[in-house]
Design a protein around this motif. Structure first.
Motif, short mmCIF file in Angstrom:
data_model
loop_
_atom_site.label_atom_id
_atom_site.label_comp_id
_atom_site.label_asym_id
_atom_site.label_seq_id
_atom_site.Cartn_x
_atom_site.Cartn_y
_atom_site.Cartn_z
N LEU A 121 29.63 65.16 45.77
CA LEU A 121 31.01 64.88 45.36
C LEU A 121 31.49 63.57 45.98
N GLU A 122 31.17 63.34 47.24
CA GLU A 122 31.59 62.12 47.90
C GLU A 122 30.97 60.89 47.25
N LEU A 123 29.69 60.99 46.89
CA LEU A 123 29.02 59.88 46.21
C LEU A 123 29.65 59.59 44.87
N ILE A 124 29.98 60.64 44.11
CA ILE A 124 30.59 60.47 42.80
C ILE A 124 31.97 59.84 42.93
N ILE A 125 32.73 60.27 43.95
CA ILE A 125 34.09 59.74 44.15
C ILE A 125 34.06 58.24 44.42
N ILE A 126 33.21 57.81 45.38
CA ILE A 126 33.19 56.38 45.71
C ILE A 126 32.59 55.56 44.57
N SER A 127 31.65 56.15 43.83
CA SER A 127 31.09 55.44 42.68
C SER A 127 32.14 55.32 41.58
N PHE A 128 32.96 56.36 41.43
CA PHE A 128 34.04 56.32 40.45
C PHE A 128 35.05 55.23 40.79
N ILE A 129 35.43 55.14 42.06
CA ILE A 129 36.37 54.10 42.50
C ILE A 129 35.80 52.71 42.24
N PHE A 130 34.55 52.52 42.62
CA PHE A 130 33.88 51.23 42.43
C PHE A 130 33.78 50.88 40.95
N SER A 131 33.46 51.87 40.13
CA SER A 131 33.28 51.63 38.70
C SER A 131 34.59 51.33 37.99
N SER A 132 35.68 51.93 38.45
CA SER A 132 36.96 51.74 37.77
C SER A 132 37.66 50.45 38.17
N THR A 133 37.61 50.08 39.44
CA THR A 133 38.33 48.88 39.89
C THR A 133 37.46 47.63 39.86
N ILE A 134 36.38 47.64 40.61
CA ILE A 134 35.55 46.43 40.74
C ILE A 134 34.78 46.14 39.45
N LEU A 135 34.13 47.15 38.90
CA LEU A 135 33.38 46.93 37.66
C LEU A 135 34.29 46.93 36.45
N GLY A 136 35.17 47.92 36.35
CA GLY A 136 36.01 48.05 35.17
C GLY A 136 37.05 46.97 35.04
N GLU A 137 37.92 46.83 36.06
CA GLU A 137 39.03 45.88 35.98
C GLU A 137 38.60 44.45 36.29
N LEU A 138 37.94 44.23 37.42
CA LEU A 138 37.65 42.87 37.87
C LEU A 138 36.44 42.26 37.18
N SER A 139 35.46 43.07 36.82
CA SER A 139 34.28 42.55 36.13
C SER A 139 34.34 42.77 34.62
N ASP A 140 35.47 43.32 34.14
CA ASP A 140 35.76 43.50 32.72
C ASP A 140 34.72 44.37 32.00
N PHE A 141 34.23 45.39 32.69
CA PHE A 141 33.35 46.35 32.01
C PHE A 141 34.11 47.11 30.94
N TYR A 142 35.45 47.24 31.12
CA TYR A 142 36.26 47.89 30.10
C TYR A 142 36.20 47.12 28.78
N GLY A 143 36.07 45.79 28.88
CA GLY A 143 35.98 44.97 27.68
C GLY A 143 34.58 44.93 27.10
N TYR A 144 33.57 44.90 27.99
CA TYR A 144 32.18 44.82 27.53
C TYR A 144 31.69 46.14 26.95
N PHE A 145 32.10 47.23 27.55
CA PHE A 145 31.64 48.55 27.12
C PHE A 145 32.85 49.41 26.76
N LYS A 146 33.05 49.66 25.49
CA LYS A 146 34.23 50.38 25.02
C LYS A 146 34.29 51.80 25.56
N ILE A 147 33.11 52.38 25.85
CA ILE A 147 33.08 53.76 26.31
C ILE A 147 33.31 53.88 27.82
N TRP A 148 33.36 52.74 28.52
CA TRP A 148 33.47 52.75 29.98
C TRP A 148 34.74 53.47 30.43
N ASP A 149 35.87 53.08 29.86
CA ASP A 149 37.15 53.66 30.25
C ASP A 149 37.21 55.14 29.90
N THR A 150 36.72 55.50 28.72
CA THR A 150 36.73 56.90 28.29
C THR A 150 35.89 57.76 29.21
#
Length: 269
Positions: free
Chosen positions: A74-103
């Motif tokens: 659970l701890e690994l999933i939580i920190i990976s989720f945080i990393f994926s949503s802010t650093i990858l999703g928002e700052l690296s624009d994974f939300y734009g590159y991968f439409k399914i990322w946000d979902t």
């Protein structure tokens, strides 16, 4: 699942060390990016990175303050989720590159938040005298807890867009709208369909007119994204609520994998 199983093969101490390694790597990346944002005065991005570093510390803070033990998975999933949503999703624009990322992240958020909510009530039910909550009640509270977390996150996204000049509630091009504001009398719903082009007029700092053209439709600035996020959060919440109900009502050995998402009280040494 096989990768995660291999990752956590071995003693609890070994698994904890692996989680710490992931922590260190993610934090190092966040600190490096934060140092780069400050000279460029990207204060919105810097705020997100500071928030990310703060969120990374939340699991350890919760363990110390509430004297509970968060499972390594659970701890690994939580920190990976945080990393994926802010650093990858928002700052690296994974939300734009991968439409399914946000979902995917919002679905996972609904699942994880339900796991935390179920654990809190389950621990209370098992350790408090005079309380004997039914499995159905546990499932209902689990669902409500997860949806509350999802709504609070949407409030945070709105606040970021409104006051930090971010775009967390993603825009979407739509071809039709319904509105009473542009109706003839302000009461009847005015329907516009098959929108081909939208022109937005604004002014720059010098007072000159600036036109922004949106082809193929009209710009929805976040409501569709918000409702989609809440819907997939609902799906994640339902899945764990059902699993939690089965775990509490039926065979705990059969559904023992649920324990991987359940914080528990620390054992006294």
């Amino acid at each position: 699942m096989n990768i995660l199983k291999k990752f956590f093969t071995g003693s609890t101490t070994t698994a904890s060390k692996k989680v710490v390694i992931v922590y260190v790597i993610f934090r190092a990346i966040a600190v490096f990016m934060l140092i780069n944002q400050i000279p460029m005065q990207r204060w919105g991005d810097a705020f997100l990175l500071v928030l990310t570093l703060a969120l990374f510390a939340v699991p350890q803070f919760v363990e110390r303050v509430f004297k509970i033990e968060i499972p390594n998975l659970l701890e690994l999933i939580i920190i990976s989720f945080i990393f994926s949503s802010t650093i990858l999703g928002e700052l690296s624009d994974f939300y734009g590159y991968f439409k399914i990322w946000d979902t995917t992240l919002h679905t996972l958020n609904g699942f994880l938040a339900a796991g935390v909510g179920f654990s809190l009530v389950y621990l209370l039910n098992k350790n408090a005298e005079g309380i004997n909550l039914s499995p159905l009640f546990l499932a209902i509270v689990t669902f409500c807890f997860s949806m509350t977390v999802g709504v609070m996150w949407e409030f945070f996204e709105y606040a970021g867009d409104r006051w930090m000049n971010l775009d967390m509630q993603k825009d979407r091009i739509v071809q039709q709208i319904n509105s009473v504001s542009i109706g003839a009398d302000g009461n009847d719903v005015y329907h516009i369909e098959d929108i081909q082009r939208t022109v937005i007029e604004g002014k720059d700092d010098s007072g000159n007119i600036i036109e922004t053209v949106i082809d193929d439709g009209y710009l929805d600035i976040g409501i569709i994204d918000t409702m989609k996020d809440l819907f997939v959060n609902l799906l994640g919440a339902i899945v764990f609520s059902v699993l939690g109900y089965l775990y509490a009502h039926h065979d705990q050995k059969k559904y023992r994998f649920v324990r991987n998402f359940m914080p528990r009280k620390k054992r006294l040494k």
